[in-house]
Design a protein around this motif. Structure first.
Motif, PDB file in Angstrom:
ATOM      1  N   ALA A  66       0.829  -1.209   0.000  1.00 50.66           N
ATOM      2  CA  ALA A  66       0.000   0.000   0.000  1.00 50.66           C
ATOM      3  C   ALA A  66       0.862   1.257   0.000  1.00 50.66           C
ATOM      4  CB  ALA A  66      -0.927  -0.010   1.220  1.00 50.66           C
ATOM      5  N   ALA A  67       1.969   1.234   0.770  1.00 56.75           N
ATOM      6  CA  ALA A  67       2.858   2.390   0.801  1.00 56.75           C
ATOM      7  C   ALA A  67       3.511   2.624  -0.557  1.00 56.75           C
ATOM      8  CB  ALA A  67       3.927   2.188   1.877  1.00 56.75           C
ATOM      9  N   VAL A  68       3.926   1.563  -1.218  1.00 52.02           N
ATOM     10  CA  VAL A  68       4.550   1.704  -2.542  1.00 52.02           C
ATOM     11  C   VAL A  68       3.551   2.238  -3.557  1.00 52.02           C
ATOM     12  CG1 VAL A  68       5.559   0.393  -4.442  1.00 52.02           C
ATOM     13  CG2 VAL A  68       6.293  -0.046  -2.110  1.00 52.02           C
ATOM     14  N   VAL A  69       2.337   1.721  -3.542  1.00 53.45           N
ATOM     15  CA  VAL A  69       1.310   2.195  -4.477  1.00 53.45           C
ATOM     16  C   VAL A  69       0.982   3.659  -4.214  1.00 53.45           C
ATOM     17  CG1 VAL A  69      -1.106   1.914  -5.160  1.00 53.45           C
ATOM     18  CG2 VAL A  69       0.350  -0.093  -4.840  1.00 53.45           C
ATOM     19  N   ALA A  70       0.839   4.022  -2.942  1.00 52.59           N
ATOM     20  CA  ALA A  70       0.526   5.408  -2.612  1.00 52.59           C
ATOM     21  C   ALA A  70       1.664   6.352  -3.020  1.00 52.59           C
ATOM     22  CB  ALA A  70       0.246   5.534  -1.111  1.00 52.59           C
ATOM     23  N   PHE A  71       2.893   5.953  -2.778  1.00 53.05           N
ATOM     24  CA  PHE A  71       4.023   6.803  -3.138  1.00 53.05           C
ATOM     25  C   PHE A  71       4.139   6.934  -4.663  1.00 53.05           C
ATOM     26  CE2 PHE A  71       8.517   7.406  -4.219  1.00 53.05           C
ATOM     27  CZ  PHE A  71       8.773   8.572  -3.519  1.00 53.05           C
ATOM     28  N   SER A  72       3.912   5.834  -5.384  1.00 53.19           N
ATOM     29  CA  SER A  72       3.974   5.888  -6.843  1.00 53.19           C
ATOM     30  C   SER A  72       2.904   6.813  -7.405  1.00 53.19           C
ATOM     31  CB  SER A  72       3.810   4.479  -7.426  1.00 53.19           C
ATOM     32  OG  SER A  72       4.842   3.624  -6.974  1.00 53.19           O
ATOM     33  N   TRP A  73       1.715   6.742  -6.802  1.00 51.03           N
ATOM     34  CA  TRP A  73       0.630   7.604  -7.276  1.00 51.03           C
ATOM     35  C   TRP A  73       0.929   9.088  -6.995  1.00 51.03           C
ATOM     36  CZ3 TRP A  73      -3.059  10.713  -4.733  1.00 51.03           C
ATOM     37  CH2 TRP A  73      -4.110  11.160  -5.537  1.00 51.03           C
ATOM     38  N   LEU A  74       1.424   9.378  -5.792  1.00 52.21           N
ATOM     39  CA  LEU A  74       1.742  10.769  -5.448  1.00 52.21           C
ATOM     40  C   LEU A  74       2.936  11.292  -6.246  1.00 52.21           C
ATOM     41  CD1 LEU A  74       1.291  10.550  -1.567  1.00 52.21           C
ATOM     42  CD2 LEU A  74      -0.196  11.788  -3.162  1.00 52.21           C
ATOM     43  N   PHE A 103       7.560  18.266  -1.723  1.00 51.86           N
ATOM     44  CA  PHE A 103       6.514  17.319  -2.115  1.00 51.86           C
ATOM     45  C   PHE A 103       6.988  15.869  -1.965  1.00 51.86           C
ATOM     46  CE2 PHE A 103       4.118  14.874  -5.291  1.00 51.86           C
ATOM     47  CZ  PHE A 103       2.828  15.139  -4.866  1.00 51.86           C
ATOM     48  N   PHE A 104       8.293  15.647  -2.200  1.00 54.04           N
ATOM     49  CA  PHE A 104       8.852  14.311  -2.042  1.00 54.04           C
ATOM     50  C   PHE A 104       8.761  13.857  -0.584  1.00 54.04           C
ATOM     51  CE2 PHE A 104      12.464  11.447  -1.303  1.00 54.04           C
ATOM     52  CZ  PHE A 104      12.193  10.471  -2.251  1.00 54.04           C
ATOM     53  N   VAL A 105       9.090  14.765   0.324  1.00 54.04           N
ATOM     54  CA  VAL A 105       9.011  14.430   1.751  1.00 54.04           C
ATOM     55  C   VAL A 105       7.568  14.174   2.165  1.00 54.04           C
ATOM     56  CG1 VAL A 105       9.414  15.295   4.085  1.00 54.04           C
ATOM     57  CG2 VAL A 105      11.112  15.700   2.303  1.00 54.04           C
ATOM     58  N   ILE A 106       6.667  15.063   1.657  1.00 56.08           N
ATOM     59  CA  ILE A 106       5.245  14.880   1.989  1.00 56.08           C
ATOM     60  C   ILE A 106       4.724  13.547   1.439  1.00 56.08           C
ATOM     61  CG2 ILE A 106       2.924  15.802   1.605  1.00 56.08           C
ATOM     62  CD1 ILE A 106       4.166  18.596   1.622  1.00 56.08           C
ATOM     63  N   SER A 107       5.171  13.186   0.218  1.00 56.75           N
ATOM     64  CA  SER A 107       4.736  11.926  -0.398  1.00 56.75           C
ATOM     65  C   SER A 107       5.184  10.729   0.436  1.00 56.75           C
ATOM     66  CB  SER A 107       5.294  11.811  -1.818  1.00 56.75           C
ATOM     67  OG  SER A 107       4.799  12.859  -2.630  1.00 56.75           O
ATOM     68  N   ALA A 164       2.613   8.213   2.088  1.00 60.31           N
ATOM     69  CA  ALA A 164       2.703   6.797   1.732  1.00 60.31           C
ATOM     70  C   ALA A 164       2.915   5.944   2.973  1.00 60.31           C
ATOM     71  CB  ALA A 164       3.842   6.590   0.732  1.00 60.31           C
ATOM     72  N   GLY A 165       3.747   6.413   3.911  1.00 59.19           N
ATOM     73  CA  GLY A 165       3.941   5.665   5.158  1.00 59.19           C
ATOM     74  C   GLY A 165       2.673   5.567   5.970  1.00 59.19           C
ATOM     75  N   THR A 166       1.930   6.697   6.010  1.00 57.86           N
ATOM     76  CA  THR A 166       0.660   6.670   6.736  1.00 57.86           C
ATOM     77  C   THR A 166      -0.319   5.675   6.112  1.00 57.86           C
ATOM     78  OG1 THR A 166       0.954   8.997   7.336  1.00 57.86           O
ATOM     79  CG2 THR A 166      -1.274   8.077   7.520  1.00 57.86           C
ATOM     80  N   ALA A 167      -0.374   5.681   4.764  1.00 60.92           N
ATOM     81  CA  ALA A 167      -1.253   4.727   4.086  1.00 60.92           C
ATOM     82  C   ALA A 167      -0.834   3.287   4.349  1.00 60.92           C
ATOM     83  CB  ALA A 167      -1.248   5.005   2.573  1.00 60.92           C
ATOM     84  N   GLY A 168       0.474   3.045   4.389  1.00 61.52           N
ATOM     85  CA  GLY A 168       0.960   1.698   4.675  1.00 61.52           C
ATOM     86  C   GLY A 168       0.611   1.250   6.080  1.00 61.52           C
ATOM     87  N   VAL A 169       0.760   2.175   7.055  1.00 60.62           N
ATOM     88  CA  VAL A 169       0.422   1.833   8.438  1.00 60.62           C
ATOM     89  C   VAL A 169      -1.065   1.522   8.571  1.00 60.62           C
ATOM     90  CG1 VAL A 169       0.293   2.728  10.783  1.00 60.62           C
ATOM     91  CG2 VAL A 169       2.354   3.085   9.429  1.00 60.62           C
TER      92      VAL A 169
END
Length: 342
Positions: free
Chosen positions: A70-78, A91-95, A99-104
């Motif tokens: 989920a974190a990889v998919v979210a980061f790729s999308w962002l 934006f990279f830091v925010i992404s 993505a970490g929040t989505a993974g958790v």
């Protein structure tokens, strides 16, 4: 009458035996459990408690994998969104944070969901086990009142005695030498022991409950009670006929065991003769080396004994086939459903 005497004698022998300190491989004779309608391979298999194994590590690994995906998919999308060069680092830091929040969140939801599913499966299995245990047929099903721990045969109704004798007989059949022989399968005379005794136990339990509902015979002190006494007599006769049929079924099982014991002796004798030199090569070697009449006569005697054993085996197979047909015919006994009189 002969069949009744056979199972009665066996029950009396069991009742007179002292309970052993420890159960052997077949367990004590008074320990057996049957679940109506449930097939099994054991003879009187007990209902064991479910073994709950901890799956924390499995749930944690599954949550880690799902969360990482989920974190990889979210980061790729962002990260795929166009961002001005000046704000790309922010934006990279925010992404990464999003993505970490989505993974958790995804990992935690996966872990909690797996735990909930596992708990539901456990609870459902436990409820089924409790329902099966409450409907299980044991020796206590046929008891009347309390009994001393050192005398498990005390206070057991006739129906329970029949099931006990059938259980012990089935255990002895399963432990016999002939039961391990392929001859039973070749001649199609192998009995489904577990199902045979389980069906008998279920019908015996129905009969026992019917007798309990029937109660004592009413005293005909009035016209209404006279009619009730007549109905009680009718139902009692029906129950007696069913009991006689069950007794004949147990007697047929005992006969099957006795014939199996005969087959065991004949197979052992044939094995002994075969080991003594009945095969053609050893017979030719012995006749060629000795070459006298005594050796030839010895071989003829062994061959005659082997043929006699084979003939006896075929005779026993015919008896076992008759026993099996008798037991299969007894399977058609209709369950009793006596109504209590009022």
């Amino acid at each position: 009458m002969d069949g009744t005497a056979r199972w009665v004698n066996l029950w009396q022998a069991l009742a007179a035996s002292r309970p052993p300190d420890t159960g052997g491989p077949d367990e004590p004779w008074w320990i057996w459990t049957y679940v109506p309608g449930k097939r099994g391979v054991a003879i009187g298999d007990d209902l064991a408690e479910p073994v709950h194994r901890s799956r924390t590590a499995v749930f944690g690994l599954a949550a880690l994998l799902i969360g990482s995906c989920a974190a990889v998919v979210a980061f790729s999308w962002l990260h795929g969104h166009p961002v001005p060069v000046a704000g790309r680092e922010l934006f990279f830091v925010i992404s990464i944070g999003l993505a970490g929040t989505a993974g958790v969140i995804a990992g935690g939801a996966t872990r909690d969901g797996l735990r909930a599913i596992n708990d539901a499966v456990r609870n459902r299995h436990t409820m089924r086990l409790q329902a099966a245990r409450s409907a299980a047929i044991t020796l206590d099903t046929f008891r009347a009142g309390a009994y001393p721990p050192d005398n498990p045969a005390t206070g057991v109704a006739i129906e329970g005695q029949l099931v006990t004798v059938a259980t012990v007989t089935a255990r002895r059949i399963h432990a016999s030498h002939a039961w391990q022989s392929t001859h039973l399968d070749t001649h199609r005379v192998r009995l489904d022991l577990a199902e045979e005794v389980r069906q008998l136990a279920a019908q015996a339990a129905l009969l026992h409950r019917a007798r309990l509902k029937l109660g004592p015979q009413p005293r005909p002190i009035s016209p209404g009670l006279t009619r009730a006494a007549e109905l009680w007599e009718h139902h009692s006769l029906v129950a007696d006929r069913v009991q006689e049929a069950l007794a004949e079924r147990v007697s047929a099982l005992i006969t099957y065991h006795e014939h199996l014991e005969t087959l065991s002796h004949e197979l052992a004798a044939l094995d002994l003769l075969s080991g003594a030199g009945i095969d053609d090569q050893l017979a030719d070697l012995l006749a060629g080396t000795v070459g006298d009449q005594q050796a030839a006569q010895h071989l003829r005697e062994l061959t005659a004994e082997a043929r006699a054993s084979i003939t006896a085996i075929h005779d026993v197979m015919q008896l076992l086939n008759h026993d099996l047909r008798t037991l299969q015919a007894a399977d058609n006994i209709a369950p009793v459903g006596l109504e209590p009189t009022t």
